[in-house]
Structures are given as structure tokens and as C-alpha cells.
Design a protein around this motif. Structure first.
Motif, PDB file in Angstrom:
ATOM      1  N   GLU A  13       0.813  -1.217   0.000  1.00  0.00           N
ATOM      2  CA  GLU A  13       0.000   0.000   0.000  1.00  0.00           C
ATOM      3  C   GLU A  13       0.847   1.267   0.000  1.00  0.00           C
ATOM      4  O   GLU A  13       0.564   2.211  -0.736  1.00  0.00           O
ATOM      5  CB  GLU A  13      -0.933   0.003   1.213  1.00  0.00           C
ATOM      6  CG  GLU A  13      -1.862   1.219   1.233  1.00  0.00           C
ATOM      7  CD  GLU A  13      -2.820   1.208   2.404  1.00  0.00           C
ATOM      8  OE1 GLU A  13      -4.016   1.472   2.176  1.00  0.00           O
ATOM      9  OE2 GLU A  13      -2.369   0.942   3.540  1.00  0.00           O
ATOM     10  N   ASN A  14       1.891   1.287   0.810  1.00  0.00           N
ATOM     11  CA  ASN A  14       2.737   2.486   0.884  1.00  0.00           C
ATOM     12  C   ASN A  14       3.385   2.793  -0.458  1.00  0.00           C
ATOM     13  O   ASN A  14       3.486   3.960  -0.865  1.00  0.00           O
ATOM     14  CB  ASN A  14       3.807   2.316   1.966  1.00  0.00           C
ATOM     15  CG  ASN A  14       3.221   2.303   3.360  1.00  0.00           C
ATOM     16  OD1 ASN A  14       2.167   2.892   3.607  1.00  0.00           O
ATOM     17  ND2 ASN A  14       3.876   1.617   4.285  1.00  0.00           N
ATOM     18  N   LYS A  17       0.531   4.064  -2.908  1.00  0.00           N
ATOM     19  CA  LYS A  17       0.048   5.397  -2.539  1.00  0.00           C
ATOM     20  C   LYS A  17       1.112   6.464  -2.824  1.00  0.00           C
ATOM     21  O   LYS A  17       0.793   7.557  -3.309  1.00  0.00           O
ATOM     22  CB  LYS A  17      -0.350   5.417  -1.057  1.00  0.00           C
ATOM     23  CG  LYS A  17      -1.676   4.731  -0.772  1.00  0.00           C
ATOM     24  CD  LYS A  17      -1.993   4.714   0.708  1.00  0.00           C
ATOM     25  CE  LYS A  17      -2.330   6.098   1.241  1.00  0.00           C
ATOM     26  NZ  LYS A  17      -3.625   6.595   0.703  1.00  0.00           N
ATOM     27  N   ILE A  20       1.148   7.068  -6.672  1.00  0.00           N
ATOM     28  CA  ILE A  20      -0.015   7.791  -7.183  1.00  0.00           C
ATOM     29  C   ILE A  20      -0.038   9.232  -6.667  1.00  0.00           C
ATOM     30  O   ILE A  20      -0.234  10.179  -7.426  1.00  0.00           O
ATOM     31  CB  ILE A  20      -1.321   7.063  -6.797  1.00  0.00           C
ATOM     32  CG1 ILE A  20      -1.396   5.695  -7.499  1.00  0.00           C
ATOM     33  CG2 ILE A  20      -2.544   7.919  -7.165  1.00  0.00           C
ATOM     34  CD1 ILE A  20      -2.562   4.835  -7.059  1.00  0.00           C
ATOM     35  N   ASP A  21       0.202   9.401  -5.379  1.00  0.00           N
ATOM     36  CA  ASP A  21       0.078  10.721  -4.767  1.00  0.00           C
ATOM     37  C   ASP A  21       1.191  11.680  -5.184  1.00  0.00           C
ATOM     38  O   ASP A  21       1.008  12.896  -5.181  1.00  0.00           O
ATOM     39  CB  ASP A  21       0.048  10.603  -3.241  1.00  0.00           C
ATOM     40  CG  ASP A  21      -1.192   9.846  -2.745  1.00  0.00           C
ATOM     41  OD1 ASP A  21      -2.126   9.670  -3.542  1.00  0.00           O
ATOM     42  OD2 ASP A  21      -1.207   9.437  -1.574  1.00  0.00           O
ATOM     43  N   LEU A  39      -7.160  -1.044  -4.069  1.00  0.00           N
ATOM     44  CA  LEU A  39      -7.094   0.375  -4.395  1.00  0.00           C
ATOM     45  C   LEU A  39      -8.162   1.182  -3.657  1.00  0.00           C
ATOM     46  O   LEU A  39      -7.887   2.241  -3.090  1.00  0.00           O
ATOM     47  CB  LEU A  39      -7.263   0.571  -5.901  1.00  0.00           C
ATOM     48  CG  LEU A  39      -6.002   0.602  -6.758  1.00  0.00           C
ATOM     49  CD1 LEU A  39      -6.370   0.609  -8.230  1.00  0.00           C
ATOM     50  CD2 LEU A  39      -5.129   1.801  -6.429  1.00  0.00           C
ATOM     51  N   SER A  42      -7.550   1.696  -0.111  1.00  0.00           N
ATOM     52  CA  SER A  42      -6.493   2.682   0.123  1.00  0.00           C
ATOM     53  C   SER A  42      -6.984   4.115  -0.073  1.00  0.00           C
ATOM     54  O   SER A  42      -6.209   5.059   0.035  1.00  0.00           O
ATOM     55  CB  SER A  42      -5.311   2.418  -0.819  1.00  0.00           C
ATOM     56  OG  SER A  42      -4.680   1.198  -0.498  1.00  0.00           O
ATOM     57  N   GLY A  43      -8.268   4.260  -0.375  1.00  0.00           N
ATOM     58  CA  GLY A  43      -8.865   5.588  -0.444  1.00  0.00           C
ATOM     59  C   GLY A  43      -9.077   6.146  -1.841  1.00  0.00           C
ATOM     60  O   GLY A  43      -9.368   7.331  -1.991  1.00  0.00           O
ATOM     61  N   TYR A  44      -8.969   5.311  -2.879  1.00  0.00           N
ATOM     62  CA  TYR A  44      -9.114   5.795  -4.248  1.00  0.00           C
ATOM     63  C   TYR A  44     -10.432   5.350  -4.868  1.00  0.00           C
ATOM     64  O   TYR A  44     -10.896   4.223  -4.628  1.00  0.00           O
ATOM     65  CB  TYR A  44      -7.962   5.290  -5.120  1.00  0.00           C
ATOM     66  CG  TYR A  44      -6.611   5.743  -4.636  1.00  0.00           C
ATOM     67  CD1 TYR A  44      -6.172   7.045  -4.861  1.00  0.00           C
ATOM     68  CD2 TYR A  44      -5.779   4.882  -3.923  1.00  0.00           C
ATOM     69  CE1 TYR A  44      -4.940   7.474  -4.408  1.00  0.00           C
ATOM     70  CE2 TYR A  44      -4.536   5.294  -3.461  1.00  0.00           C
ATOM     71  CZ  TYR A  44      -4.128   6.593  -3.705  1.00  0.00           C
ATOM     72  OH  TYR A  44      -2.909   7.015  -3.235  1.00  0.00           O
TER      73      TYR A  44
END
Length: 230
Positions: A13-14, A17, A20-21, A39, A42-44
Motif C-alpha cells: 500500500e505504501n 500510494k 499515485i500521490d 485500491l 487505500s482511499g481511491y
């Protein structure tokens, strides 16, 4: 254009993220089967979820349906993996892009299932076969996990890399199919004075950068480039 595919392997996840971020341009998000839930968890909100979804619960499937702009449900009895179908969709997206460079980044494509890992490495060839046909020649694909970044190089092109942009300390080269000859490596600790790589040995493993700028060129064959860190 950047397309990110998250598959159903080991999900970091790290890593995902951060990628993407920290990307300034828009990223098109594709979730392949359980990768869609990863995904979303993970908040997307993802652009498309694709798969037979046999690796998610009914509750997770409902979450996928809610937080995906589009869901493509596949028949579980098929001749292609969910990952292959997701990559075909990514190529389709790239074919309509106005960008000169299009990059496809595959995360969670490696894991405990060695058969799927090898199949996903093999799928990198699909992008190369499509180049100059359905999509632009400058479309590239990368298979990435917490320790490796893998790509496939083609003949008669000079690839330039910078030491400070490498994924890890080690750079390995393996022939993808048959012999790779006319090899010219510059800026590496081992520059392969033989001038070729061939199947059945470990010649290209664990090279290292010694110069700030490196280049790779070869006359014939296909070459896997694997950047690794312990």
C-alpha cells in the motif's frame, strides 16, 4: 499518460500510494480483480474494475461496485487471466491518448503464486508487440513491487538511465527468449565484454551503476531489465 494497474498479488500500500500521490499528472486507475478492492481500500475511486472477482467476498464486491466508475465482470472460465484483461484495457486507453509518452505501471503483479508472477512478466511482451500497431511506440510497461522494477527492452534502441533514478542498487539483464547479441553496456560495473546474453546461465545478474549516466543497446533479441533492492 500514466495508467496504474493493481493486480491481486502482494499489495504494498505504501508503495502504491506514494507513486499515485506523488505523480503530478492524472493517473488512470485500473483494479484487476482483488486489486480493485485494494485500491479502493487505500482511499481511491478507481476508473475501472475488471475481473471475475472470485477472490473477493460479496461485501468487498459491493464496495467495488460502489467506488468504481465502471465495472467489467468477466466469466471465470476464460483463456486469459484478469491481469491480462486489465492490461489489454490499459493498452486500449493508451491508444486514445494524445500524449507522446504513455506508461503503464503494474503493482501487486508478483506474489506467492509463482505461475502468476511469471505470467505477468511474460505479459510485458504484449505491450512490445502492440507498439507501433494499436498503440504508440513510446508506450512502456513496468512491473513493480517493493523490491523490483521490471521492464522489457527491445533491440536497436539506445536506452539511457540515470543512477539517481534507478529503483535499486542492482541492475540485472536476462534474455527474454533466446540469445541477445550485439550488447553494449556503458556506465556499468560489468560491461559484458562477451557482447551477448543467452539462456541457461546467470551472466547478467547483479550488475551495478558506476557512472551517473548509463546506457544499454543491443542488436538482436529481447532483454529483461530488473532493477532490485534488498
Amino acid at each position: 499518460m500514466k495508467v496504474v494497474i493493481v493486480a491481486g498479488g502482494n499489495y504494498d500500500e505504501n508503495l502504491v500510494k506514494a507513486f499515485i500521490d506523488e505523480t503530478e499528472e492524472d493517473v488512470f486507475l485500473i483494479g484487476a480483480d482483488r486489486g480493485a478492492f485494494s485500491l479502493i481500500n487505500s482511499g481511491y475511486k478507481i476508473d475501472i474494475a475488471i475481473g471475475d472477482f472470485d477472490s473477493v467476498t460479496d461485501e468487498e464486491k459491493e464496495t467495488i461496485n460502489t467506488y468504481s466508475r465502471k465495472v467489467k465482470k468477466l466469466d471465470p472460465v476464460k483463456d486469459a487471466t484478469d491481469m491480462e484483461c486489465a492490461l489489454k484495457k490499459a493498452l486500449d486507453i493508451c491508444s486514445y491518448s494524445d500524449d507522446y509518452y504513455n506508461n503503464i505501471y503494474i503493482f501487486a503483479g508478483t506474489g506467492t503464486r509463482l505461475d502468476h508472477t511469471l505470467a505477468n512478466i511474460n505479459l510485458l511482451y504484449m505491450v512490445m508487440c502492440s507498439s507501433g500497431q494499436r498503440i504508440k511506440e513510446n508506450t512502456k510497461a513496468y512491473l513493480i513491487d517493493g523490491h523490483n522494477r521490471i521492464r522489457l527492452l527491445q533491440k536497436k534502441k539506445t536506452y539511457v538511465f540515470y543512477k539517481d533514478q534507478l529503483f535499486g542498487k542492482y541492475i540485472s539483464f536476462l534474455p527474454f527468449a533466446g540469445e541477445v547479441n550485439g550488447v553494449k553496456l556503458k556506465g556499468f560495473k560489468y560491461e559484458n565484454k562477451l557482447g551477448y546474453f543467452f539462456n541457461g546461465n546467470s551472466l547478467g545478474i547483479s550488475n551495478e551503476a558506476v557512472d551517473d549516466m548509463l546506457s544499454v543497446y543491443f542488436e538482436n533479441g529481447l532483454l529483461l531489465m530488473i532493477e532490485s533492492r534488498d
